[in-house]
Design a protein around this motif. Structure first.
Motif, PDB file in Angstrom:
ATOM      1  N   LEU A 238       0.818  -1.207   0.000  1.00 61.25           N
ATOM      2  CA  LEU A 238       0.000   0.000   0.000  1.00 61.25           C
ATOM      3  C   LEU A 238       0.855   1.261   0.000  1.00 61.25           C
ATOM      4  CD1 LEU A 238      -3.390   0.172   1.366  1.00 61.25           C
ATOM      5  CD2 LEU A 238      -1.960   1.847   2.485  1.00 61.25           C
ATOM      6  N   GLY A 239       2.120   1.120   0.426  1.00 63.14           N
ATOM      7  CA  GLY A 239       3.022   2.254   0.448  1.00 63.14           C
ATOM      8  C   GLY A 239       3.232   2.876   1.807  1.00 63.14           C
ATOM      9  N   SER A 273      -8.719   2.859   1.948  1.00 64.06           N
ATOM     10  CA  SER A 273      -7.932   4.081   1.777  1.00 64.06           C
ATOM     11  C   SER A 273      -7.403   4.487   3.147  1.00 64.06           C
ATOM     12  CB  SER A 273      -8.782   5.203   1.168  1.00 64.06           C
ATOM     13  OG  SER A 273      -9.796   5.600   2.064  1.00 64.06           O
ATOM     14  N   LYS A 284      -2.541  10.421   1.204  1.00 62.16           N
ATOM     15  CA  LYS A 284      -3.618   9.430   1.052  1.00 62.16           C
ATOM     16  C   LYS A 284      -3.088   8.252   0.250  1.00 62.16           C
ATOM     17  CE  LYS A 284      -7.960  10.557   0.394  1.00 62.16           C
ATOM     18  NZ  LYS A 284      -8.634   9.776   1.459  1.00 62.16           N
ATOM     19  N   LEU A 285      -3.294   7.055   0.762  1.00 64.21           N
ATOM     20  CA  LEU A 285      -2.858   5.827   0.101  1.00 64.21           C
ATOM     21  C   LEU A 285      -4.041   4.895  -0.076  1.00 64.21           C
ATOM     22  CD1 LEU A 285       0.295   5.255   2.336  1.00 64.21           C
ATOM     23  CD2 LEU A 285       0.307   6.201   0.022  1.00 64.21           C
ATOM     24  N   THR A 286      -4.032   4.097  -1.128  1.00 64.06           N
ATOM     25  CA  THR A 286      -5.116   3.146  -1.354  1.00 64.06           C
ATOM     26  C   THR A 286      -4.534   1.777  -1.675  1.00 64.06           C
ATOM     27  OG1 THR A 286      -5.240   3.742  -3.692  1.00 64.06           O
ATOM     28  CG2 THR A 286      -6.724   4.901  -2.180  1.00 64.06           C
TER      29      THR A 286
END
Length: 450
Positions: A238-239, A273, A284-286
């Motif tokens: 997801l980072g 998210s 913001k990561l998804t």
């Protein structure tokens, strides 16, 4: 499976050490008293390894690692050649018999001192007994002891960590009050408060003495800031990065780590998210939540761990002593474990402690596995505790135990004649039934706790 094998292996190692120590006590004193030892066995059943020394003693490691024994030359068991009669156990003076039988439990206590000596010499990372939140309307709350206070003494015994607090509190089971000495936050002045325990209901199999009184051990707050991100995990894909502060999941504000875990665990394989604060900026990561099986139930899993807030100053310390001070501390700790074990047996007989609290081999195995996983010093502490309990239990006046044999020999010492074989046989049968009953209760208790 790996956890089970580790627990089983730790149990076998611990039991092997303690049995070897106990039986070596009998063996060593028997040799010094001129008794011929035929076999020294660790375990029962088929021999996996054996060796015979120049004195005719066979040393055996057997297939069933649930005990051990020392077989001495004895006319009551086998035929003995005329030239060997002076070396038979049954031909020895009663004082020698007492010394041989008492040596097993005594060496258990000596071994406990040795194990604790090593533990104190190495040092145990621990924390002072600082209270976290105090449960409303609990015994501690009604006594006026404040959160973030440090317990310095229970009764007359100094308490340097939570283990010592718990041990001392257990010694007061069944009593109407407990004197507790404590220091309030940011204060050097000690106060002594008497806890009213007339209505104290404590079940050792379901909670600790600390929790049942309303204490909560201080633990630093778990922060919603990532301390670790597993490689190739859902969080990594997801980072997410170490140091990210989780603000929102799917737009829902996250106030604490418990809320984050609860939200994720209920959504395996679902899209998500994540809003995080990274170096002062919102990002913001998804991605998709991962999955793991917990006791056959599918749960969401991200593969990240949190960070903890800092401990207050001077709460964490290394419980360690020098080369000579460790001896005195180990002897004191062993003596306290011995007296507490006797006290708990008394409370078991009086009914202050229920037989539901008896523990058997399964609980001991779990304790061995947990302590071994925690490190050498914790395993040494576990060995010392079990060694003391093994010594105390063996001194109980049940004829199948060392204490029962000692009872017979002390009767012989003071009466001038041995207890008749028929009386001894009846005693062995009664003792065997009692011991079997207690072991059955302990094993059933272990199973119900699984």
């Amino acid at each position: 499976m790996l956890s089970f094998l580790w627990t089983l292996g730790s149990f076998i190692v611990a039991l092997g050490i303690l049995v070897a120590v106990h039986e070596w006590g009998h063996f060593w004193v028997a040799r010094r008293c001129g008794v011929k030892v035929q076999r020294f066995s660790i375990g029962f059943g088929k021999a996996l390894w054996s060796r015979t020394d120049n004195k005719g003693t066979e040393y055996v490691i057997a297939a069933i690692p649930l005990g051990g024994y020392v077989k001495m030359l004895d006319e009551r068991v086998d035929e003995v050649a005329e030239e060997d009669l002076p070396f038979a156990f049954n031909r020895q003076p009663v004082l020698k018999k007492i010394a041989i039988i008492a040596a097993g439990p005594l060496v258990n206590f000596i071994f406990a001192v040795f194990a604790l000596y090593l533990m104190f010499l190495i040092g145990v990372p621990t924390s002072k007994p600082m209270l976290g939140e105090v449960t409303d309307d609990s015994i501690v709350s009604l006594a006026g002891i404040e959160a973030n206070s440090i317990i310095t003494r229970v009764g007359e015994r100094e308490t340097l960590n939570w283990e010592e607090v718990n041990l001392e509190l257990m010694s007061y089971i069944g009593q109407a009050s407990i004197p507790v000495t404590w220091k309030a936050p940011d204060s050097y002045r000690e106060r002594t408060t008497v806890l009213d325990t007339s209505e104290w209901h404590f079940e050792p199999d379901t909670s600790s003495a600390i929790a049942s009184l309303g204490f909560n051990m201080y633990r630093p707050e778990i922060l919603p800031i990532l301390g670790q991100v597993l490689e190739n995990s859902a969080a990594d894909l997801l980072g997410l990065q170490v140091g990210d502060k989780i603000l929102r999941l799917d737009g829902t504000s996250m106030q604490n780590w418990v809320q984050i875990v609860g939200y994720v665990s209920q959504r395996p394989h679902q899209a998500i998210s994540v809003d995080v604060e990274r170096k002062g900026q919102e990002v913001k990561l998804t991605g998709t939540i991962g999955q793991r099986d917990v006791n056959g139930v599918k749960q969401g899993f991200m593969g990240f761990t949190p960070t903890l807030d800092k401990w207050p100053d001077d709460v964490l310390f290394n419980y360690q002593y020098g080369l000579f001070d460790s001896v005195a501390k180990a002897i004191d700790k062993t003596w306290r474990l011995m007296t507490l074990s006797v006290e708990m047996l008394g409370k078991l007989i009086s009914g202050d402690v229920s037989v539901k609290n008896l523990s058997g081999p399964i609980a001991i195995a779990q304790g061995a596995g947990m302590s071994a996983s925690s490190g050498l010093v914790y395993f040494l502490s576990f060995l010392a505790l079990i060694s003391v309990n093994l010594g105390i239990i063996n001194l109980l006046p049940l004829p199948v135990l060392d204490g029962g044999h000692l009872l017979y020999y002390f009767i012989e010492l003071f009466s001038g004649r041995p207890v008749s074989e028929s009386v001894q046989e009846i005693g062995f049968k009664i003792g065997g039934v009692i011991l079997l009953l207690l072991m059955s209760i302990a094993i059933v208790n272990d199973i119900t706790r699984l």
